[in-house]
Enzyme design. Structure first.
Site, short mmCIF file in Angstrom:
data_model
loop_
_atom_site.label_atom_id
_atom_site.label_comp_id
_atom_site.label_asym_id
_atom_site.label_seq_id
_atom_site.Cartn_x
_atom_site.Cartn_y
_atom_site.Cartn_z
N ASP A 2 -4.62 0.21 1.98
CA ASP A 2 -4.82 -1.13 2.53
C ASP A 2 -5.98 -1.18 3.51
O ASP A 2 -6.66 -2.20 3.62
CB ASP A 2 -3.52 -1.62 3.20
CG ASP A 2 -2.51 -2.05 2.14
OD1 ASP A 2 -2.83 -2.95 1.37
OD2 ASP A 2 -1.42 -1.46 2.09
N GLU A 27 -1.78 0.73 8.73
CA GLU A 27 -2.45 0.51 7.45
C GLU A 27 -3.80 -0.20 7.55
O GLU A 27 -4.78 0.26 6.97
CB GLU A 27 -1.54 -0.30 6.53
CG GLU A 27 -0.23 0.41 6.22
CD GLU A 27 0.68 -0.43 5.35
OE1 GLU A 27 0.53 -0.38 4.12
OE2 GLU A 27 1.53 -1.15 5.90
N ARG A 50 -1.77 -5.86 -4.30
CA ARG A 50 -1.57 -4.48 -3.87
C ARG A 50 -2.84 -3.67 -4.14
O ARG A 50 -3.63 -3.98 -5.02
CB ARG A 50 -0.39 -3.86 -4.62
CG ARG A 50 0.94 -4.46 -4.22
CD ARG A 50 2.09 -3.65 -4.77
NE ARG A 50 3.36 -4.25 -4.41
CZ ARG A 50 3.93 -4.11 -3.22
NH1 ARG A 50 3.37 -3.39 -2.30
NH2 ARG A 50 5.08 -4.70 -2.97
N HIS A 66 4.59 4.61 -6.81
CA HIS A 66 3.43 3.75 -7.05
C HIS A 66 3.08 3.79 -8.54
O HIS A 66 2.93 4.86 -9.12
CB HIS A 66 2.25 4.21 -6.21
CG HIS A 66 2.41 3.88 -4.77
ND1 HIS A 66 1.74 4.53 -3.77
CD2 HIS A 66 3.18 2.96 -4.14
CE1 HIS A 66 2.07 4.02 -2.60
NE2 HIS A 66 2.95 3.07 -2.80
N ARG A 92 -2.20 8.94 0.81
CA ARG A 92 -3.35 8.97 -0.10
C ARG A 92 -2.93 8.63 -1.52
O ARG A 92 -1.81 8.91 -1.93
CB ARG A 92 -4.00 10.36 -0.12
CG ARG A 92 -4.71 10.71 1.18
CD ARG A 92 -5.21 12.14 1.15
NE ARG A 92 -6.01 12.42 2.35
CZ ARG A 92 -7.33 12.28 2.42
NH1 ARG A 92 -8.00 11.88 1.37
NH2 ARG A 92 -7.98 12.55 3.52
N ARG A 129 11.49 3.21 3.09
CA ARG A 129 10.36 2.44 3.64
C ARG A 129 10.72 0.97 3.64
O ARG A 129 11.20 0.44 2.64
CB ARG A 129 9.08 2.67 2.85
CG ARG A 129 7.88 1.94 3.50
CD ARG A 129 6.55 2.38 2.94
NE ARG A 129 6.25 1.78 1.66
CZ ARG A 129 5.09 1.21 1.33
NH1 ARG A 129 4.10 1.15 2.21
NH2 ARG A 129 4.89 0.73 0.14
#
Length: 881
Positions: A541, A504, A711, A139, A579, A394
Site C-alpha cells: 500500500d 502501511e 487492492r 493473498h 513483502r 488480522r
C-alpha cells in the site's frame, strides 16, 4: 551472449516436445500446425524480421472461437513447463553439476563470519537464539490450480530420476513415458478455477505445502544447520532450538474479507490440529518400528515399567493419544462434540516423552540411534507443534475502536469515538489495570461488533503455541493496540499475545516511530509485552500510495527510527516485512533484500510474508524449501552479525532529493491526472481480473471506488499483464532524469557501490524494466483505448518508461539491460515468443469481451481463453501481484 545451461536447455526442449505430442493428439488435426505457425511468427517478430509482427497479429486475428482455447492453453502450458524446468534446475544434484542458482552454504557463511572477527561463541549464541518466521498469506496470486501443481511436482520428480548417468535405456524410457503421461494429463485438465476457493480451502492448501514439502525439508535443513554450526563453532544446535517457524494468514486474515468469520478461524485451528496429529502419527508409527532397543535409563524405565521394549511402550501411548486427538479434531471440524479425553493439546505433552526417549538413548551410549529419525520428530515438534502452524489474526483498527465504543456507549460512559487519544488511552489502561469485566451481561452489540468479540473468544480458547500475531492494519495510535488487548482479555485470554501494528501508507510509515514511542512510554504496556515488540511494515500500500522509490526510502527510514526508539526503551524489536512477490510489493531476491536492511534492524529475528505463487516457487518442493531456508538463514545471520554500514549524510540528502521529485511525479499522474483512472481501466485487464477465481478475498476493499480502493495485488497484476509495469518505475523516471540533469549521477554511482539498500533498489528497478515491453503496451492501447486524449497519456507514459530505461543504463554504464544477470536475461528471451501471442490474444479477447458485455450470447470460449491468457502471462512473468 549467455545461453541457458545445456542441461536446463535440454529439459526445456524435452518438455516442449512432449507437450507438442499431446497437442498433436488433440481433437482438430490442424491445431498443432497452427500453434507452430504462431510460435514461428513470434520468434521471427522478436528477431525483428520484416513483416513478422504483422504476420503474427494477422494469424491471431483470424482465430475462430473454437481455436482460441487450444492456442492460448498451448502457450500457457509451455510457460508452466519452462518454469518447472527452471525451478528444478535450481535444486538439481547431478554429479559434477554446479547449479546456476545454488546458494552459498551455511558452513561457508559461518566460516566467512568467524574469519572476519566474529567469535565462535557469539556465532553459536546468535544461531541458537535465531527466530525466523515465514507467514503464508492468502493473498490471491497463485494462478495455477492445486490439481496441476501436484502434476508439476511429479514431473519435477521425473526430471530428478532422469538425472542419473547409470540409467538403463528401458529405465529411461519408463521415466520419459511417465513424464509424457503427466504432461498429457495436464494438457487435458482445465487450468482455470471456476469457483473461488473458500478461506478454509486456502488454509488446506497451506497445510498441503507443509505436508508435501516442509515436513521433509525442515528436519534436513536443521541437520545441515546443526552440522555446520558444530564444524565451525564446536557446538551443535540445542535440542529445543526452533530457528524456523511457520505461521499463516489463511483463515485468520479478515481485513477487508467478509468471508473470514470466527467460525472459519475456529475451523482452521481445528484442521491444523487434525493435520498435525495425522502427520505425527506417521512419524510415531515409523519410530516404533525403529526403536526396538531394550536398554533404557532409570527415567524411561520408571515410565515404561517392566516392558521389554520401553521405547515402543512409550511411543504406543503417544500413538493412542494422537489417534484420539485426530478423532476429536475431526469431530469438531464436522460440528460434532468430539471426545477430548486424554487428547494431546499442549505441545509439552507430546515433546516430553520424545525427549525422554532421546535422553535415555544418549545415556545408554546409543547416540547414533538417538540422532536418527527420533531427532527429526523432536525438531518437527518444536517447530510445528501440535497446531502445525501459528495462525495470525488480522483486522482493521477501526473495527476494534467500534467494539469499544459500543461498550462504552451501552455503559453510558461517553462517546469513545469522539475522545482524543489521551482520553482513549486513560480509559483503556484503567480497564486493563482493573479487575472488573467490562462486557455487559445482557448487552446486544451490533452484528459487526459481535463478530469481533466472537473472534476474540476463539483466540482465547487456543494455546499460546497455536497463535502467531494479532496484526492491526491501518494502526496509527497506542489506543489501537491497547483496545485489542482489552478485547482479548474480556474474551477470556489469560496470556499475552503479540499485538502488532501494521504501518502501511506513507503517512503511517512516517508517524510509526512516534506512535511506538508513545506506546513504550506506557509502563503497563512494556510489562505486558515483556520487552519484546513486533511491528509490521507494509510494502504494497505504501508503494501504491507514493510510488516505489519514495515507498522504499520511507520504509528504510521508518525501520531505522523504529529500531532506534526500541533501543531507547530497552525493547527487542522484530520487524515483520509484508513483502509480496513483485518489486512493486517489496519483492525480489530475498538475501539481497535482507542484507540491505538498515543496520541493527535485523537483530536475530525476522518475520516475512510469503504469498501465492512465491510459496510454490520457494517452498513447493522439499529440496527447494531446504535451499530457501538456507538462503534466509544465512542472510539473517549475516545481517545480524555483519550489518551494512550507515549511509553517508550526502547519500541521505540525495535520497531525500530524489524522492521529493519521484513522489511529486508519481502523484501528479496517479492522483491528479483526470485521464489516469479511465486510461488504467481501459488499457489493462483490471476489470476482467475479478473473473479469475484467484482467492477468497474481493479485489476491492470497497465495491465502488477508484484506484485508491483497489487492492495492491490487482493494481500490480493489471499493469504486469500488459507489460507497462507502471507501479514499479513511475516517479523514478523523473528522479533519475533530474539527477542526470543536475550532475548527480556520480554520487548515485557512489551510493550503488557503498550502500546495499540503494544498489538493491537499482537492481530491482532494472529487473522490472527488463520485463516491461513498449511494443506490447502500445498494442494494448491501440486495441482497447478509443479516446484520443487517453492515448495521449499512454504515449507520454511509454516515453517516460523509455527515458527511465535510458537513464538507468547511463547510471549503470551498460549498453543493454541485465548485462550483469545473463541467465535471467536469456530466460526472458526464451519466454518472449510464448508470452507475446498471449498478450496479443488477450488484448483482442478483452475487446471482444467488452463488446459482448451485457449480451446473452457471449461465446464461452472467449471468456475461458481470456482467463487462460491471464494465467499464461503470469507464468511467463514468474509473478502476478
Amino acid at each position: 551472449m549467455t545461453e541457458l545451461h545445456p542441461d536446463l536447455r535440454e529439459n526445456v526442449r524435452m518438455l516442449g516436445e512432449l507437450l507438442g505430442q499431446s497437442i498433436q493428439r488433440y481433437p482438430g488435426h490442424d491445431c498443432y500446425e497452427l500453434i507452430e505457425e504462431i510460435r514461428t511468427a513470434a520468434k521471427a517478430d522478436r528477431r525483428h524480421e520484416s513483416g513478422s509482427g504483422q504476420r503474427l497479429v494477422n494469424l491471431l486475428g483470424k482465430l475462430g472461437d473454437e481455436e482460441l482455447l487450444p492456442v492460448t492453453r498451448a502457450f500457457n502450458q509451455f510457460l508452466n513447463l519452462a518454469n518447472l524446468a527452471e525451478q528444478y534446475h535450481g535444486i538439481r544434484r547431478k554429479r559434477g553439476h554446479e547449479s546456476d542458482l545454488m546458494v552459498e552454504s551455511l558452513q561457508q557463511v559461518f566460516e566467512r563470519l568467524t574469519s572476519s572477527g566474529i567469535s565462535a561463541d557469539e556465532l553459536h549464541r546468535r544461531v541458537a537464539d535465531l527466530s525466523i518466521e515465514f507467514v503464508m498469506t492468502a493473498h490471491p496470486t497463485e494462478v495455477a490450480r492445486r490439481t496441476l501443481i501436484m502434476k508439476y511436482d511429479e514431473m519435477s520428480d521425473c526430471l530428478a530420476r532422469l538425472d542419473h548417468d547409470d540409467l538403463l535405456p528401458a529405465e529411461r524410457d519408463e521415466i520419459v513415458s511417465r513424464l509424457a503421461q503427466l504432461i498429457s494429463e495436464a494438457w487435458h485438465t482445465d487450468e482455470i478455477r471456476h469457483e473461488r476457493p473458500t478461506a478454509v480451502d486456502e488454509a488446506k492448501w497451506g497445510f498441503a505445502v507443509i505436508e508435501n514439502s516442509l515436513w521433509q525439508a525442515l528436519p534436513k535443513f536443521l541437520r545441515s544447520l546443526d552440522l555446520s554450526l558444530s564444524e565451525v563453532t564446536g557446538q551443535g544446535l540445542p535440542l529445543d532450538a526452533a530457528p524456523i517457524r511457520i505461521a499463516s494468514w489463511m483463515g485468520g486474515d479478515r481485513d477487508g474479507n467478509p468471508n473470514v468469520t470466527h467460525q472459519v478461524t475456529r475451523k482452521v485451528f481445528l484442521l491444523g490440529r487434525w493435520m498435525a496429529a495425522d502427520l505425527y502419527l506417521r512419524d510415531i508409527q515409523a519410530l516404533r518400528a525403529e526403536l526396538s532397543m531394550w536398554q533404557a535409563n532409570d527415567e524411561l524405565t520408571a515410565l515404561a515399567g517392566d516392558s521389554r521394549e520401553p521405547y515402543r511402550h512409550v511411543l504406543a501411548g503417544l500413538r493412542d493419544r494422537l489417534v484420539r486427538t485426530r478423532d476429536w479434531a475431526e469431530a469438531c471440524v464436522n460440528g460434532e462434540a468430539g471426545d477430548a479425553t486424554d487428547i494431546l493439546f499442549e505441545n509439552r505433552d507430546f515433546i516430553e516423552p520424545l525427549e525422554m526417549c532421546y535422553r535415555s538413548l544418549l545415556d545408554c551410549g546409543l547416540e547414533s540411534i538417538a540422532d536418527g529419525p527420533l531427532l527429526d520428530t523432536i525438531r518437527r515438534a518444536h517447530t510445528f507443534g501440535l497446531t502445525l502452524i501459528r495462525l495470525d489474526i488480522r483486522q482493521e483498527a477501526s473495527r476494534h475502536a467500534q467494539a469499544v465504543a459500543e461498550m462504552v456507549d451501552y455503559l453510558e460512559l461517553g462517546d469513545y469515538l469522539s475522545w482524543n487519544e489521551e482520553q482513549r488511552q486513560q480509559f483503556l489502561l484503567k480497564e486493563l489495570q482493573g479487575r472488573r469485566p467490562l462486557v455487559p451481561r445482557h448487552w446486544e452489540p451490533s452484528e459487526e461488533v459481535r463478530e469481533v468479540l466472537a473472534t476474540c473468544e476463539v483466540i482465547a480458547q487456543q494455546t499460546p503455541e497455536a497463535l502467531g500475531s494479532y496484526v492491526i492494519s491501518m494502526a496509527s495510535k497506542p489506543s489501537d493496540v491497547l483496545s485489542v488487548i482489552l478485547l482479548l482479555r474480556e474474551s477470556g485470554m489469560t496470556f499475552p499475545m503479540r499485538v502488532v501494528p501494521l504501518f502501511e501508507t506513507l503517512d503511517d510509515l512516517t508517524g510509526a516511530p512516534e506512535s511506538m514511542a508513545a506506546l513504550y512510554e506506557v509502563d503497563w504496556y512494556r510489562e505486558y509485552c515483556g520487552g519484546r515488540q513486533e511491528v509490521m511494515i507494509g510494502y504494497s500500500d505504501s508503494s501504491k500510495d507514493a510510488g516505489q522509490l519514495m515507498a522504499a526510502w520511507a520504509q528504510y527510514q521508518a525501520q531505522e527510527k523504529l529500531t532506534a526508539v526500541a533501543a531507547i526503551y530497552g525493547v527487542h524489536l522484530t520487524l515483520f516485512h509484508g513483502r509480496g512477490g513483485t518489486v512493486g510489493r517489496g519483492g525480489g531476491p530475498a538475501n539481497r533484500a535482507i542484507l540491505s536492511q538498515p543496520p541493527g534492524s535485523v537483530n536475530g529475528s525476522f518475520r516475512i510474508t510469503e504469498q501465492g505463487e512465491m510459496i510454490r516457487f520457494k517452498f513447493g518442493l522439499p529440496r527447494l524449501a531446504e535451499q530457501s531456508l538456507t538462503l534466509y538463514t544465512t542472510a539473517v545471520i549475516e545481517a545480524t552479525l555483519a550489518p551494512p554500514p550507515e549511509p553517508e549524510p550526502q547519500w541521505r540528502e540525495t535520497m531525500d532529493w530524489l524522492t521529493e521529485r519521484s513522489l511529486k511525479a508519481y502523484r501528479e499522474v496517479v492522483r491528479d491526472d483526470p485521464d489516469f483512472v479511465p486510461y488504467f481501466r481501459q488499457v489493462t485487464p483490471e476489470q476482467a481480473l475479478g473473473k479469475l477465481a484467484l482467492g477468497s478475498r474481493p479485489a476491492r476493499r470497497k465495491p465502488t471506488g477508484g484506484v485508491e480502493s483497489l487492492r495492491a495485488i490487482p493494481w500490480i497484476f493489471a499493469w504486469t499483464q500488459m507489460r507497462l509495469m507502471l507501479p514499479s518505475w513511475l516517479g523514478s523516471d523523473v528522479a533519475l532524469e533530474e539527477a542526470a540533469r543536475n550532475d548527480r549521477l556520480p554520487v548515485l554511482r557512489e551510493m550503488m557501490q557503498g550502500w546495499p539498500f540503494f544498489r538493491t533498489y537499482v537492481d530491482m528497478l532494472e529487473m522490472v524494466l527488463a520485463k516491461a515491453d513498449l511494443r506490447i503496451a502500445s498494442y494494448y492501447e491501440q486495441t482497447l483505448v478509443e479516446d484520443e486524449s487517453l492515448k495521449k497519456l499512454g504515449g507520454s507514459l511509454r516515453d517516460r518508461l523509455k527515458g527511465c530505461i535510458e537513464r538507468l543504463l547511463e547510471l549503470k554504464g551498460q549498453e543493454t539491460l541485465l548485462e550483469g544477470e545473463p541467465v535471467f536475461a536469456h530466460s526472458m528471451r526464451v519466454r518472449n515468443p510464448y508470452t507475446d501471442p498471449l498478450h496479443y490474444l488477450q488484448a483482442e479477447l478483452l475487446k471482444r469481451d467488452r463488446e459482448n458485455e451485457g449480451k446473452d450470447d457471449v461465446p464461452e470460449m472467449v471468456g475461458r481463453a481470456l482467463k487462460v491468457t491471464m494465467a499464461g502471462i503470469a507464468a511467463g512473468m514468474r509473478n502476478t501481484g
